[in-house]
Enzyme design. Structure first.
Site, PDB file in Angstrom:
ATOM      1  N   HIS A 140      45.477  18.330  49.864  1.00 52.14           N
ATOM      2  CA  HIS A 140      44.018  18.307  49.747  1.00 52.14           C
ATOM      3  C   HIS A 140      43.569  19.080  48.500  1.00 52.14           C
ATOM      4  O   HIS A 140      42.765  18.578  47.699  1.00 52.14           O
ATOM      5  CB  HIS A 140      43.402  18.924  51.005  1.00 52.14           C
ATOM      6  N   GLU A 141      44.092  20.285  48.321  1.00 52.07           N
ATOM      7  CA  GLU A 141      43.693  21.101  47.173  1.00 52.07           C
ATOM      8  C   GLU A 141      44.154  20.483  45.860  1.00 52.07           C
ATOM      9  O   GLU A 141      43.417  20.492  44.857  1.00 52.07           O
ATOM     10  CB  GLU A 141      44.251  22.526  47.317  1.00 52.07           C
ATOM     11  N   HIS A 144      41.925  17.734  44.536  1.00 55.78           N
ATOM     12  CA  HIS A 144      40.757  18.225  43.800  1.00 55.78           C
ATOM     13  C   HIS A 144      41.084  18.350  42.306  1.00 55.78           C
ATOM     14  O   HIS A 144      40.270  18.012  41.439  1.00 55.78           O
ATOM     15  CB  HIS A 144      40.323  19.599  44.316  1.00 55.78           C
ATOM     16  N   GLU A 215      34.868  16.818  49.358  1.00 57.25           N
ATOM     17  CA  GLU A 215      35.781  17.260  50.414  1.00 57.25           C
ATOM     18  C   GLU A 215      36.315  16.066  51.207  1.00 57.25           C
ATOM     19  O   GLU A 215      37.490  16.010  51.560  1.00 57.25           O
ATOM     20  CB  GLU A 215      35.074  18.255  51.335  1.00 57.25           C
TER      21      GLU A 215
END
Length: 306
Positions: A140-141, A144, A215
Site C-alpha cells: 500500500h505504501e 503511493h 488511499e
C-alpha cells in the site's frame, strides 16, 4: 520507469485537477500579498523557498517528526526482505527503509519520487502484524510512491503552511510597520486576511478529497499486486482496532501527519466529520477489498480466465 503497480487514471486526473485549482487559489493569494507587502520579489522568494525546502527535505522532516530512523538489513532483515520482494514484483527502485519507535501501529511513505522515497513503519506495527499483513501494508505504501501521489500530497499540503507563514509575516510587518499603517493599508490587509482564510478552507477540502481517494487507490493497487486483498483487509482491521484503543493524548502528535499514514491516528471512525477526514472509512476500504477478492476468486475459477 513504469512500475507494475496498477495505474489509476482517475487518481491522476484528481491529482492534476487538485493541483490546478490550488495553483489558481494561491496565485490570487500571492497577488494579494504583493499588494500589501509592495514587493513581489520578497513574496515569491519566501514562497518558493519554503516550497522548495518541503519538496527536497520532506522525507527528513517527516522522519524527524515521527521519531523515525533509517535501518539497515542487519537490524531488520525480515522487513528488508519483504520490501525487496515487493520491489522485484513491482519492478521499482527500493526505497530507503526506516523504523519509528512509536507504539502506535502505522506506516507512511514520503519522498519526491520513486528514486528518492522513504517507507517507514512503526515498531508497534511490526509487533502486531503477521508477515502477509505486513506485506499488504508495505505494498500500500509503495503504491503511493509508484503513483507519485506522495509528492503531490506533500506539495498540496504544504501550500497551506506557506499561506499561514506568509500571512503571519504580513501581520507582523504591519504591526511593527509604523508609518506605513493607514486606512487604505488596513483595508487591503483585512481583505488579504479574508482571502487567506477562504484559500485555506478551500485548500483544506480539496486536499482531503484527494487524500481519501488516493488511499482507496493504494489499497486497490496493493491488493492487485500481492494477490491477497484479504491480508490487507486483515491488517486494516487489526491496525484500526488497535489505534482506537490508544489514548487520545498519545495520538495528538501524530495527527498532524494523518494524510500520510496507512490509517489515520484518530482513534475512532468519522461521523458527520468524514468530509474533513484524510481517509475513507474503514468499511469503505473493506468493502472495496471484498469486491477485489471476489473478482480475483472468479478469475481463478475454471472457464473464467481470459
Amino acid at each position: 520507469m513504469q512500475s507494475r503497480f496498477r495505474s489509476d487514471r482517475r487518481l491522476t486526473v484528481r491529482m492534476t485537477v487538485t493541483l490546478f485549482l490550488l495553483g489558481l487559489l494561491y496565485v490570487a493569494f500571492v497577488a494579494a500579498l504583493i499588494v500589501v507587502l509592495k514587493s513581489w520579489v520578497l513574496v515569491v522568494v519566501i514562497a518558493a523557498g519554503f516550497l522548495g525546502a518541503q519538496y527536497w527535505f520532506s522525507d527528513r522532516i517527516a522522519l524527524f517528526a515521527m521519531r523515525g530512523r533509517v535501518v539497515e538489513r542487519e537490524e531488520y532483515p525480515e522487513l528488508h526482505a519483504v520490501i525487496d520482494r515487493l520491489c522485484a514484483i513491482a519492478d521499482m527502485p527500493k526505497p530507503v527503509v526506516a523504523v519509528s519507535s512509536m507504539d502506535m501501529p502505522n506506516a507512511f511513505a514520503t519522498g519526491r519520487n520513486p528514486d528518492n522515497a522513504v517507507v517507514c513503519v512503526t515498531t508497534g506495527l511490526l509487533r502486531r502484524l503477521e508477515p502477509a499483513e505486513l506485506e499488504g501494508v508495505l505494498a500500500h505504501e509503495m503504491s503511493h510512491v509508484a503513483h507519485k501521489d506522495v509528492a503531490v500530497i506533500t506539495i498540496a499540503s504544504f501550500l497551506g503552511v506557506i499561506a499561514g507563514l506568509i500571512v503571519r509575516f504580513a501581520f507582523y510587518s504591519q504591526l511593527f510597520g509604523g508609518g506605513r499603517r493607514d486606512q487604505n493599508t488596513a483595508a487591503v490587509f483585512a481583505v488579504v486576511m479574508g482571502v487567506s482564510a477562504a484559500v485555506y478552507a478551500l485548500s483544506f477540502l480539496l486536499i482531503r478529497a484527494l487524500s481519501r481517494y488516493r488511499e482507496l487507490a493504494a489499497d486497490r493497487a496493493a491488493a492487485l499486486l500481492t494477490g491477497r486483498p484479504s491480508a490487507l483487509a486483515s491488517a486494516l482491521t487489526k491496525v484500526s482496532g488497535d489505534i482506537a484503543r490508544i489514548p487520545s493524548k498519545d495520538l495528538r502528535t501524530a495527527q498532524a501527519f494523518n494524510a500520510f499514514y496507512f490509517t489515520p491516528a484518530t482513534g475512532s471512525e468519522p461521523g458527520i466529520e468524514r468530509i474533513f477526514s484524510t481517509h475513507p472509512t474503514l468499511q469503505q476500504r473493506l468493502d472495496q477489498l471484498g469486491r477485489i477478492s471476489a473478482e480475483l476468486g472468479e478469475a481463478a475459477k475454471p472457464g473464467k480466465a481470459g
